[in-house]
Write a protein that holds these residues in place. Structure first.
Motif, PDB file in Angstrom:
ATOM      1  N   GLY A   1      28.373  12.492  -4.384  1.00 49.22           N
ATOM      2  CA  GLY A   1      27.293  13.470  -4.419  1.00 49.22           C
ATOM      3  C   GLY A   1      26.193  13.047  -5.365  1.00 49.22           C
ATOM      4  O   GLY A   1      26.449  12.391  -6.377  1.00 49.22           O
ATOM      5  N   ILE A   2      24.966  13.428  -5.036  1.00 54.30           N
ATOM      6  CA  ILE A   2      23.808  13.182  -5.902  1.00 54.30           C
ATOM      7  C   ILE A   2      23.183  14.533  -6.211  1.00 54.30           C
ATOM      8  O   ILE A   2      22.831  15.289  -5.301  1.00 54.30           O
ATOM      9  CB  ILE A   2      22.746  12.297  -5.217  1.00 54.30           C
ATOM     10  CG1 ILE A   2      23.321  10.956  -4.789  1.00 54.30           C
ATOM     11  CG2 ILE A   2      21.516  12.134  -6.132  1.00 54.30           C
ATOM     12  CD1 ILE A   2      23.631  10.009  -5.908  1.00 54.30           C
ATOM     13  N   SER A   3      23.065  14.837  -7.496  1.00 55.11           N
ATOM     14  CA  SER A   3      22.435  16.080  -7.923  1.00 55.11           C
ATOM     15  C   SER A   3      21.324  15.765  -8.912  1.00 55.11           C
ATOM     16  O   SER A   3      21.581  15.203  -9.980  1.00 55.11           O
ATOM     17  CB  SER A   3      23.456  17.005  -8.586  1.00 55.11           C
ATOM     18  OG  SER A   3      22.804  18.131  -9.131  1.00 55.11           O
ATOM     19  N   LEU A   4      20.113  16.116  -8.560  1.00 55.47           N
ATOM     20  CA  LEU A   4      18.990  15.914  -9.485  1.00 55.47           C
ATOM     21  C   LEU A   4      18.993  16.956 -10.594  1.00 55.47           C
ATOM     22  O   LEU A   4      18.474  16.722 -11.676  1.00 55.47           O
ATOM     23  CB  LEU A   4      17.671  15.953  -8.720  1.00 55.47           C
ATOM     24  CG  LEU A   4      17.491  14.851  -7.677  1.00 55.47           C
ATOM     25  CD1 LEU A   4      16.176  15.039  -6.931  1.00 55.47           C
ATOM     26  CD2 LEU A   4      17.554  13.483  -8.317  1.00 55.47           C
ATOM     27  N   SER A   5      19.612  18.111 -10.327  1.00 55.90           N
ATOM     28  CA  SER A   5      19.644  19.200 -11.312  1.00 55.90           C
ATOM     29  C   SER A   5      20.834  19.096 -12.258  1.00 55.90           C
ATOM     30  O   SER A   5      20.944  19.870 -13.200  1.00 55.90           O
ATOM     31  CB  SER A   5      19.681  20.551 -10.593  1.00 55.90           C
ATOM     32  OG  SER A   5      20.908  20.698  -9.893  1.00 55.90           O
ATOM     33  N   GLY A   6      21.746  18.163 -11.985  1.00 59.59           N
ATOM     34  CA  GLY A   6      22.909  17.994 -12.850  1.00 59.59           C
ATOM     35  C   GLY A   6      24.084  18.875 -12.475  1.00 59.59           C
ATOM     36  O   GLY A   6      25.036  18.986 -13.232  1.00 59.59           O
ATOM     37  N   ASP A   7      24.060  19.501 -11.301  1.00 58.37           N
ATOM     38  CA  ASP A   7      25.135  20.378 -10.854  1.00 58.37           C
ATOM     39  C   ASP A   7      26.079  19.593  -9.944  1.00 58.37           C
ATOM     40  O   ASP A   7      25.871  19.509  -8.737  1.00 58.37           O
ATOM     41  CB  ASP A   7      24.549  21.582 -10.123  1.00 58.37           C
ATOM     42  CG  ASP A   7      25.594  22.602  -9.711  1.00 58.37           C
ATOM     43  OD1 ASP A   7      26.806  22.363  -9.945  1.00 58.37           O
ATOM     44  OD2 ASP A   7      25.207  23.641  -9.153  1.00 58.37           O
ATOM     45  N   ALA A   8      27.133  19.056 -10.520  1.00 56.41           N
ATOM     46  CA  ALA A   8      28.062  18.198  -9.777  1.00 56.41           C
ATOM     47  C   ALA A   8      28.764  18.937  -8.647  1.00 56.41           C
ATOM     48  O   ALA A   8      29.142  18.337  -7.648  1.00 56.41           O
ATOM     49  CB  ALA A   8      29.096  17.608 -10.730  1.00 56.41           C
TER      50      ALA A   8
END
Length: 73
Positions: A41-48
């Motif tokens: 997964g890729i999260s730009l907001s930091g929400d894994a």
């Protein structure tokens, strides 16, 4: 459809302030009896737990994908 995801590792996403790459194992991702997958997964907001982008890889393809990624270096 019920699945259980276990986050194995979170990696800071290069070039972002809060972004992360999450590596998870998802059991029964497509319903009861379906095979486990690796999820990236890729999260730009930091929400894994809620990535904006993700890919599921069958466990049998992991070695080949890792080798292909290594060849990019």
């Amino acid at each position: 459809m019920s699945s259980a995801a276990t986050i194995i590792k979170e990696i800071p996403l290069d070039g972002t302030k809060k972004g992360i790459i999450s590596i998870s194992k998802v059991d029964e991702p497509y319903g009861a009896g379906s095979d486990s997958v690796a999820s990236i997964g890729i999260s730009l907001s930091g929400d894994a737990k809620n990535p904006e982008w993700k890919v599921h890889l069958p466990m049998g393809n992991i070695d080949a994908v890792v080798e292909a990624l290594k060849s990019l270096k």
